[in-house]
Design an enzyme around this catalytic site. Sequence first.
Site, PDB file in Angstrom:
ATOM      1  N   CYS A   1       3.481   8.520   1.178  1.00  0.00           N
ATOM      2  CA  CYS A   1       3.979   7.577   2.183  1.00  0.00           C
ATOM      3  C   CYS A   1       4.147   6.220   1.478  1.00  0.00           C
ATOM      4  CB  CYS A   1       2.947   7.505   3.302  1.00  0.00           C
ATOM      5  SG  CYS A   1       3.313   6.301   4.558  1.00  0.00           S
TER       6      CYS A   1
ATOM      7  N   GLU B   1       0.822  -1.203   0.000  1.00  0.00           N
ATOM      8  CA  GLU B   1       0.000   0.000   0.000  1.00  0.00           C
ATOM      9  C   GLU B   1       0.861   1.261   0.000  1.00  0.00           C
ATOM     10  OE1 GLU B   1      -4.172  -1.513   1.721  1.00  0.00           O
ATOM     11  OE2 GLU B   1      -2.849  -0.697   3.235  1.00  0.00           O
TER      12      GLU B   1
ATOM     13  N   CYS C   1      -1.579   5.800   9.778  1.00  0.00           N
ATOM     14  CA  CYS C   1      -0.353   5.115  10.240  1.00  0.00           C
ATOM     15  C   CYS C   1      -0.699   3.777  10.866  1.00  0.00           C
ATOM     16  CB  CYS C   1       0.333   5.894  11.359  1.00  0.00           C
ATOM     17  SG  CYS C   1       0.845   7.510  10.918  1.00  0.00           S
TER      18      CYS C   1
END
Length: 377
Positions: free
Chosen positions: A105, A92, A339
């Site tokens: 990210c 991902e 996160c």
Amino acid sequence: MRRQNVLGLSRSDLENYFEAGGEKRFRATQLMLWLYHKLVLDFDRMTNIAASLRQVMADELGVELPEVLTVLESEDGTVKWLMQAQSGDTIETVLIPDGRRQTLCISSQVGCVLDCTFCATGKQGFNGNLGADEIVGQVLQACLWMKKNRPSERLSNVVFMGMGEPLLNFDATFKAIDVLKDDLGFGLSRRRVTVSTAGVVPGIESMCGLTTVALAVSLHAPNDEIRSELVPLNRRYPIESVMNACRAYLASQDVKATITFEYTLIENVNDSPTLAIDLAKLLKDFRCKVNLIPFNPFPGSTYKRPDDSRIYGFHKKLMDNGVRAMRRTTRGADIDAACGQLVGRVNDRTRRVARYREGMNTIYTPVEKIPASTVLN
Ligand code: SAH
């Protein structure tokens, strides 16, 4: 001959490739400008390169991207991609828009060996390293998507805070960083690329003198007792050794460099005002800032996110004691993009135990027993 994926090659690799074939090194510049500035991946369209050379390139090189399986957009603008690595496993990648910043990210591994107790990625076990090409490929896919869907935006930052521990996939991570920072690549300045580590001390030490990227260290507790419970790696590399490695990294940088310490706040585990004071003591005289991340729950986890007053209290205590701290807002929670919520999907489970051991052995000798639940499920 197996074709080499161009995305895993740095500028000097490409220059050497062209030179070895009797071509000018400058061809590397042309190729990179097409790939990373114009986002043109098809050799046939690279019209300033002679057709005969384009044919050689087509025979010997390829441009292979991880395949995008799904793209999810959050109400707050966060975007999450599920991409397929060459192994067939999925990873991902998350884009987080914040004012003028567009932070991507990215993942460095499929799963993770470190098994931090509060992180969903660790719970899926470890299924292997990504290649530099797959790391660069995530960034390129995101840029291609932005060009089409948000043409006025431009990628500004990349953080290695997706799945995996970048310092346990050191070579591929830093090869990819070469391309991220290169003016002919994504052209991100050194402070706009952040490597985040759970505290792999030999990895931090190896960064000294090698790189100038920003370093983030996932601390989560000011003492070894709590930290070892949250981050099992702490038993191998306790806080003092991590802090020493951080000091060495700062010493290797210019005076303006700082380190970011990440601190995931978990209710009744590491969120008391006393721990905030201890943390401030630990970080006294350190050029750093603290990023407070309220715990993001995931299925099967028993930890809780502290309520807002508790988070605010911890934040204030840190600041009152002289520490620069920021509270990170939770982004993309509606698409499980926050996160510690990134999981991907592991397809081939047959060699998992062996791969897990390989992963554990890459940089340090394992002292932990391998948690059976993560390996065998
Ligand atoms: N292995 C690297 C990078 C991946 S994790 C590292 O440990 O730094 C990126 C950040 O998300 C880390 O600070 C990690 O501790 C934090 N994190 C992981 N799971 C979380 C969760 N469930 N809630 C909030 N933060 C989490």
